[in-house]
Write a protein that holds these residues in place. Structure first.
Motif, short mmCIF file in Angstrom:
data_model
loop_
_atom_site.label_atom_id
_atom_site.label_comp_id
_atom_site.label_asym_id
_atom_site.label_seq_id
_atom_site.Cartn_x
_atom_site.Cartn_y
_atom_site.Cartn_z
N SER A 73 -2.50 8.95 -5.97
CA SER A 73 -3.84 9.58 -6.03
C SER A 73 -4.72 9.08 -4.88
O SER A 73 -5.84 8.60 -5.07
CB SER A 73 -4.52 9.28 -7.37
OG SER A 73 -3.74 9.74 -8.45
N LEU A 74 -4.19 9.19 -3.66
CA LEU A 74 -4.89 8.66 -2.48
C LEU A 74 -6.09 9.51 -2.12
O LEU A 74 -6.05 10.74 -2.14
CB LEU A 74 -3.92 8.59 -1.30
CG LEU A 74 -2.74 7.63 -1.43
CD1 LEU A 74 -1.86 7.67 -0.19
CD2 LEU A 74 -3.21 6.20 -1.69
N ASN A 75 -7.17 8.82 -1.77
CA ASN A 75 -8.38 9.45 -1.26
C ASN A 75 -8.68 8.90 0.13
O ASN A 75 -8.07 7.93 0.58
CB ASN A 75 -9.56 9.18 -2.20
CG ASN A 75 -9.37 9.82 -3.56
OD1 ASN A 75 -9.09 11.01 -3.67
ND2 ASN A 75 -9.50 9.03 -4.62
N GLU A 76 -9.64 9.54 0.80
CA GLU A 76 -9.97 9.15 2.16
C GLU A 76 -10.24 7.65 2.29
O GLU A 76 -10.96 7.06 1.48
CB GLU A 76 -11.21 9.94 2.63
CG GLU A 76 -11.67 9.64 4.05
CD GLU A 76 -10.64 10.01 5.11
OE1 GLU A 76 -10.73 9.48 6.22
OE2 GLU A 76 -9.76 10.87 4.83
N ASN A 77 -9.63 7.05 3.30
CA ASN A 77 -9.80 5.64 3.67
C ASN A 77 -9.14 4.66 2.69
O ASN A 77 -9.44 3.47 2.70
CB ASN A 77 -11.28 5.28 3.82
CG ASN A 77 -11.50 4.09 4.74
OD1 ASN A 77 -10.73 3.86 5.67
ND2 ASN A 77 -12.54 3.32 4.49
N ASP A 78 -8.22 5.16 1.88
CA ASP A 78 -7.48 4.26 0.99
C ASP A 78 -6.36 3.58 1.77
O ASP A 78 -5.77 4.15 2.69
CB ASP A 78 -6.87 5.03 -0.18
CG ASP A 78 -7.90 5.37 -1.25
OD1 ASP A 78 -9.04 4.90 -1.13
OD2 ASP A 78 -7.55 6.12 -2.18
N LEU A 79 -6.06 2.33 1.37
CA LEU A 79 -4.96 1.56 1.95
C LEU A 79 -3.84 1.45 0.92
O LEU A 79 -4.09 1.12 -0.24
CB LEU A 79 -5.43 0.16 2.35
CG LEU A 79 -4.36 -0.79 2.88
CD1 LEU A 79 -3.85 -0.32 4.24
CD2 LEU A 79 -4.89 -2.21 2.97
N LEU A 80 -2.62 1.73 1.35
CA LEU A 80 -1.46 1.68 0.48
C LEU A 80 -0.49 0.62 1.00
O LEU A 80 -0.18 0.59 2.19
CB LEU A 80 -0.77 3.05 0.44
CG LEU A 80 0.53 3.18 -0.37
CD1 LEU A 80 0.29 2.88 -1.83
CD2 LEU A 80 1.12 4.57 -0.20
N VAL A 81 -0.04 -0.25 0.10
CA VAL A 81 0.95 -1.27 0.46
C VAL A 81 2.19 -1.02 -0.40
O VAL A 81 2.11 -0.98 -1.62
CB VAL A 81 0.42 -2.70 0.21
CG1 VAL A 81 1.47 -3.73 0.66
CG2 VAL A 81 -0.89 -2.92 0.95
N ILE A 82 3.32 -0.85 0.26
CA ILE A 82 4.58 -0.58 -0.44
C ILE A 82 5.60 -1.65 -0.06
O ILE A 82 5.73 -2.01 1.11
CB ILE A 82 5.14 0.81 -0.07
CG1 ILE A 82 4.19 1.91 -0.56
CG2 ILE A 82 6.53 1.02 -0.66
CD1 ILE A 82 4.65 3.32 -0.18
N GLY A 83 6.29 -2.17 -1.05
CA GLY A 83 7.35 -3.14 -0.83
C GLY A 83 8.66 -2.65 -1.40
O GLY A 83 8.68 -1.87 -2.36
N VAL A 84 9.76 -3.07 -0.80
CA VAL A 84 11.08 -2.68 -1.28
C VAL A 84 11.99 -3.90 -1.32
O VAL A 84 11.84 -4.83 -0.51
CB VAL A 84 11.73 -1.58 -0.39
CG1 VAL A 84 10.91 -0.31 -0.42
CG2 VAL A 84 11.87 -2.08 1.06
N SER A 85 12.90 -3.92 -2.27
CA SER A 85 13.84 -5.04 -2.38
C SER A 85 14.96 -4.65 -3.33
O SER A 85 14.81 -3.73 -4.15
CB SER A 85 13.13 -6.30 -2.89
OG SER A 85 14.04 -7.38 -3.03
N ASN A 86 16.04 -5.36 -3.23
CA ASN A 86 17.13 -5.19 -4.19
C ASN A 86 17.02 -6.17 -5.35
O ASN A 86 17.86 -6.15 -6.26
CB ASN A 86 18.49 -5.35 -3.49
CG ASN A 86 18.85 -4.12 -2.67
OD1 ASN A 86 18.76 -3.00 -3.16
ND2 ASN A 86 19.26 -4.33 -1.44
N ILE A 87 16.03 -7.05 -5.30
CA ILE A 87 15.81 -8.03 -6.36
C ILE A 87 14.39 -7.84 -6.89
O ILE A 87 13.41 -8.03 -6.16
CB ILE A 87 16.00 -9.47 -5.84
CG1 ILE A 87 17.43 -9.64 -5.31
CG2 ILE A 87 15.73 -10.48 -6.95
CD1 ILE A 87 17.70 -10.99 -4.69
#
Length: 279
Positions: A73-87
């Protein structure tokens, strides 16, 4: 996208209204935090001018980008942090630490407040992502919930326990649980963990036998006084409140410990040190 496909778990969080303030330099500040928790892959994505911006965006299809925008639900000037891992544990701890640091940076945490919550009824078992084996989440003497006893052998990962942690301002300030006091339940736990009757008798026979004599229900709770002191004093570095803290190299700056041990001391303890051959 290969970043997502090559990893078992993907998680993320957003912070509203800070994307334009988050420079590349700021993003790089969190590399050390990610490394500390062994989180090898995480990305920052900005939502500016109604579109995603970031080094990874060019590798995402239009459909993937739209799904990310809708999912968070992103709006203008939002920051998104995504992480990925197998654990999963690595991902949770790594992203959690980055989230806490960003919250402090953007003053999202109310100052001079003490927010407390209890986390209760942890799972009794978990599957090791390294070996695939079933292991105890805490230790093999933790008491399972009475209502879950019938699932011990058939659905062990759905069994929960009498355990509890107290969390203050995002820090674990204490924790504990109830112990098993029934001989039959303890033996069943060991069997679920893969111990044969012979293993149980050889390694834990003295303990199992002790339960025969009417062990009363018991449990405990321990608080981390140094961590509580850290929170109450307003610092985020636990070494600030420890009398003789170690540095990042595990050395005591006051005494320079650890120091070499005399041979006579090693002899008294029956320890022999063998130097590694230099290649």
């Amino acid at each position: 996208n290969s970043l997502f496909k090559d990893n078992k778990y993907v998680k993320g969080f957003k912070i509203e209204g800070v994307a334009s303030e988050t420079s590349r330099k700021i993003q790089d500040e969190y590399n050390l935090t990610a490394k500390k928790f062994n989180l090898k892959s995480y990305i920052f994505i900005k939502f500016i001018n109604n579109k995603l911006e970031g080094s990874v965006v060019k590798f995402l299809s239009e459909d993937e980008q739209n799904r990310i925008i809708k999912l968070f639900s992103l709006n203008e000037n939002d920051l998104l942090v995504i992480g990925v891992s197998n654990i999963l544990k690595t991902l949770n701890f790594g992203l959690g630490a980055i989230r806490s640091q960003l919250a402090k940076k953007y003053n999202l945490i109310k100052p001079n407040t003490y927010d407390i919550l209890w986390v209760v009824d942890f799972p009794l078992f978990e599957k090791s992502e390294e070996t695939g084996e079933i292991t105890p989440c805490h230790h093999p003497f933790t008491r399972p919930l009475d209502k879950d006893l019938d699932k011990l052998e058939s659905e062990p990962y759905k069994v929960y326990s009498y355990t509890y942690d107290i969390v203050m301002n995002g820090y674990e300030a204490g924790g504990g649980g109830l112990r098993i006091y029934d001989q039959d339940v303890q033996k069943r736990i060991f069997n679920v963990l893969g111990f044969s009757d012979e293993d149980i008798k050889r390694k834990f026979g003295w303990f199992i036998d002790a339960l025969k004599f009417g062990t009363p229900p018991h449990g405990g709770l321990a608080f981390g006084l140094d961590r509580l002191t850290m929170i109450l004093s307003g610092t985020d570095n636990i070494r600030d409140v420890i009398a003789f803290p170690k540095n990042l190299s595990a050395v005591c700056p006051m005494t320079n410990a650890p120091q070499p041990v005399d041979n006579d001391q090693l002899k008294d303890l029956g320890i022999k040190v063998i130097d590694k051959e230099e290649k």
